[in-house]
Design an enzyme around this catalytic site. Sequence first.
Site, mmCIF file in Angstrom:
data_model
loop_
_atom_site.group_PDB
_atom_site.id
_atom_site.type_symbol
_atom_site.label_atom_id
_atom_site.label_comp_id
_atom_site.label_asym_id
_atom_site.label_seq_id
_atom_site.Cartn_x
_atom_site.Cartn_y
_atom_site.Cartn_z
ATOM 1 N N CYS A 138 0.837 -1.208 0.000
ATOM 2 C CA CYS A 138 0.000 0.000 0.000
ATOM 3 C C CYS A 138 0.870 1.255 0.000
ATOM 4 O O CYS A 138 1.394 1.663 1.050
ATOM 5 C CB CYS A 138 -0.916 -0.003 1.224
ATOM 6 S SG CYS A 138 -1.939 1.468 1.331
ATOM 7 N N CYS A 141 -0.457 4.108 2.187
ATOM 8 C CA CYS A 141 -0.249 3.933 3.636
ATOM 9 C C CYS A 141 1.221 4.107 4.022
ATOM 10 O O CYS A 141 1.528 4.678 5.058
ATOM 11 C CB CYS A 141 -0.685 2.538 4.087
ATOM 12 S SG CYS A 141 -2.127 1.900 3.269
ATOM 13 N N ASP A 142 2.133 3.585 3.213
ATOM 14 C CA ASP A 142 3.527 3.461 3.655
ATOM 15 C C ASP A 142 4.538 4.324 2.890
ATOM 16 O O ASP A 142 5.693 4.408 3.296
ATOM 17 C CB ASP A 142 3.970 1.986 3.534
ATOM 18 C CG ASP A 142 3.132 1.074 4.419
ATOM 19 O OD1 ASP A 142 2.665 1.554 5.469
ATOM 20 O OD2 ASP A 142 2.940 -0.100 4.056
#
Length: 315
Positions: A138, A141-142
């Site tokens: 992701c 997200c990261d």
Amino acid sequence: MTSDNIKDYDIVIIGGGPAGLAAGLYAARGNMRTIILEKLIPGGQLNNTLDVENYPGMDHVTGPQIAEAMENQTKRFGCEIVNNCNISEVELNEGKHIVKSDQGTYRGKVLIVATGSEYRKLSVPGEKEYSGKGVSYCAVCDGAFFKEKKLVVVGGGDSAVEEGTFLTKFASNVTIIHRRDKFRAEKIIQDRAFKNPKINVVWNTVVPEIKGDGNSVVGVKIKNIVTNKEEDFPCDGIFIYVGLDPNTQLFKGKLKMDQAGRVETNEKMETSFPGVYAAGDVRETPLKQAVTAASDGSLAATMAIEYTEGLDDGE
Ligand code: NAP
């Protein structure tokens, strides 16, 4: 609630991505007692997408913005939504399907399966060990954890090429490693990547191993599948986008599926079991987009309403 502690609904929807939310909207607006059981929070894959530019009527919005708007609209018509709902078992019985979960047991005259899909694993040494320590699925997200770092992206579809481009906002450079000599991503997505000076592509190459120092990823082993030459490729992180697997474990042996485990439906979103519909990425469909998932959900709910009216006539 009934005396046996089972909560009764006309329509129980499993999954709160765009397919499930649209189904909930249409079902509740159609005066059906409706509930959505969502394993995390509503939005599904939309929650992993920062810039959506191809949802008709919404130019450049974030995935979570669309998800929130859908959730609010669905609730406004009276659809209930249960978040963080882990389903342990589904029993299919015509007209009274049972869904058992850690949040309670629900019975629906109709079931709409909108469980979506999840990122496929590469299944190579180091992947599990370094998941969350440099291995990610992701970018939204990261990505921010990799400022000025060297990143690898694996895959050649829309996700790999689009998310690889997104990661250049943070990384010093991004190498997309793809097993063939051409991408399958949409041309507009490819063109953006090819124009990006921070992106490099390694063709005809696979990643047979992810290497770490015990704490985090330090590189990958790469193998050219034409020459069979293997070498080490240093990097600080690897984002894996090699496709999606449908979330259909609960329905194995209960609904007809294709070889990839996607639920088979007809043009009315009916599955092989009467009164069970499927919508969105979980079903066998040639286009997996938020808009097609929403379209599936609205059609499934409309057909489901017709079906329950038939049941009521017979009661
Ligand atoms: P995908 O289209 O299935 O692409 C998967 C990619 O991974 C392919 O290039 C495939 O290679 C490669 N691959 C598969 N298994 C592999 C393995 N074991 N090792 C190395 N490479 C492997 O998956 P996706 O990109 O996640 O997209 C899923 C769906 O969502 C698609 O329908 C896509 O159109 C849609 N989507 C749309 C957008 C958008 O519209 N902006 C964004 C993201 C996703 P081959 O090409 O050789 O098969």
